[in-house]
Design an enzyme around this catalytic site. Sequence first.
Site, mmCIF file in Angstrom:
data_model
loop_
_atom_site.group_PDB
_atom_site.id
_atom_site.type_symbol
_atom_site.label_atom_id
_atom_site.label_comp_id
_atom_site.label_asym_id
_atom_site.label_seq_id
_atom_site.Cartn_x
_atom_site.Cartn_y
_atom_site.Cartn_z
ATOM 1 N N ASP A 72 0.823 -1.212 0.000
ATOM 2 C CA ASP A 72 0.000 0.000 0.000
ATOM 3 C C ASP A 72 0.858 1.263 0.000
ATOM 4 O OD1 ASP A 72 -2.655 -0.686 -0.287
ATOM 5 O OD2 ASP A 72 -2.869 -1.239 1.823
ATOM 6 N N CYS A 381 16.655 -6.189 -11.817
ATOM 7 C CA CYS A 381 17.318 -6.889 -10.714
ATOM 8 C C CYS A 381 17.668 -8.316 -11.122
ATOM 9 C CB CYS A 381 16.463 -6.799 -9.450
ATOM 10 S SG CYS A 381 17.473 -6.893 -7.963
ATOM 11 N N LEU A 382 16.920 -9.319 -10.657
ATOM 12 C CA LEU A 382 17.216 -10.673 -11.113
ATOM 13 C C LEU A 382 17.141 -10.745 -12.639
ATOM 14 C CD1 LEU A 382 17.807 -13.628 -10.450
ATOM 15 C CD2 LEU A 382 15.352 -14.011 -10.275
ATOM 16 N N HIS A 518 15.457 -1.323 -8.729
ATOM 17 C CA HIS A 518 14.021 -1.484 -9.026
ATOM 18 C C HIS A 518 13.405 -0.136 -9.409
ATOM 19 C CE1 HIS A 518 13.440 -5.646 -7.684
ATOM 20 N NE2 HIS A 518 14.415 -5.382 -6.848
ATOM 21 N N GLU A 520 10.727 0.440 -10.839
ATOM 22 C CA GLU A 520 9.255 0.460 -10.714
ATOM 23 C C GLU A 520 8.787 1.155 -9.442
ATOM 24 O OE1 GLU A 520 11.189 -2.180 -10.482
ATOM 25 O OE2 GLU A 520 10.371 -3.773 -9.208
#
Length: 543
Positions: A72, A381-382, A518, A520
């Site tokens: 959230d 990342c991965l 990341h 995102e």
Amino acid sequence: MKTKFIFVTGGVLSSLGKGLAAASIGALLKARGLKVTIQKLDPYINVDPGTMNPFQHGEVYVTDDGAETDLDLGHYERYLSQPMSQINNFTSGRIYYSVITKERRGDYLGGTVQVIPHITDEIKDAIKSVVQNDEDVAIIEIGGTVGDIEGLPFLEAIRQLRGELGKDKVLYIHLTLVPFMKAAGELKTKPTQHSVKELRSIGIQADILLCRSEVDLSQDIKSKIALFCNVDPDAVFTARDVNSIYELPMALYEEGLDQKIAIMLKLPAKNPNLKKWKSIAHRIYHPKGKVDIAIVGKYVDLKESYKSLHEALIHAGLENELEVSLRYVNSESISAGNVMRNLQGLQGILVPGGFGSRGVEGKILAIQYARENTVPFFGICLGMQCAVIEFARNVLGFDRANSQEFDPDTEYPVIYLMKEWFDFRNNLFQKRSEQSNKGGTMRLGAYPCVIRPDTLAGQAYETEQVMERHRHRYEFNRKYSMDFEEKGMIFSGLSPDESLVEIVELKEHPWFLGCQFHPEFRSNPMHPHPLFREFVRTAGQGA
Ligand code: GLN
């Protein structure tokens, strides 16, 4: 304290969109020129969601300061365009941990430590700690559903706060469900009545009811709910189903929710400036084209696991005026024999982050497909680590090259745990970890990355240095840098001391980029992330 508190609780059932409602309320109040902060209280016992399985709990959201939080908080950042941190998310576990630590230290001087007042006091302190800059409003969302045993201490704490802070400083908003019964052909208000009664039995009288419903509630239904639930007739609002979550702020505004809040709390609110939200709502319905993108990962059955990723792609679509259609492909089901069938016809391939070896070989096959067929590729990342492994095996001929995470004895550890840096990092991370009550060695939170200008990353960012958020242990092994560079891999983003590779890309490819961080987590509908924007734009050209 001048700050006024809005407590958002939920009833009837979970998944009604309480987080989105809280975030939307925040967005609307912010659009009215108010200074807003927001917090999530989670009733589970985990100290933070960092160790929770994404299959069960959805994505772990990471903030700049390296807190691993409930997803959230991602909504909060996306709707409020302001950074969240450690203080914006508390769990029961964190509250108890703190109380027990104090008890062990002898802080309670031998007193009996109890839920009331010790746990509730700790919760009240946590709630008040979210006010850092004299904000006008603090929105506090209580996780779970009223009636859950776990949630009781939180509800008791917010009940006490009204008495403590004063009636005019506290507002209780309760989100419930008003289902439409097909057989009866009507909306049913009983679940809402029961939920409000349940809340009242713990001493909280809801001030505003937000009723999730398939259809707009008529004035008659609203009046009936108001009467039975003891709220003002104009304090019952529909939270109607929306096609896109970014329509919610406008939908709630049209209901008059923010105006009622401003009146009830006597907030110095201006007329709202909703130009940007209006334009987003418009774009949702007027794309100029469509782009099909595959997300190749292992948590594909639970979309919540890739929440921020999903949203970042949607933001990029809005910016490029493209409808982004996402196909989730389970990497465990990809084999050399079916990779083509699985990915053919898709205009972009994205391999997200993850932990553990399950599905890794499928991801590598998908990346090989993207590289060889010049399909735009984005590895996160991965996903970046897999792109490096794929390149090592298939271009450099490093037989069975791997990450030490999956094969500790590999002859070519192209992704590895940096031994020489480990102690240094341990110290650094430990410091951050201590602040978050946790002893991990993960690289967490925001770190600087220097961008090489004449690259895809350079074109996307249009700036020399960025801060991006991390959550991983392994890194690119610089020992092999030259081998990769000779064959056409570019290191377009590095840590300022050049010891860590943050972004890799390929020369001979329209758009092939992997990043160790990341991105995102830093995208919002007002400011789509540059890397997502460019990935979707390039993919769109192939549509
Ligand atoms: N498992 C990898 C690591 O720990 C990647 C982590 C991730 O994708 N978030 O480095």
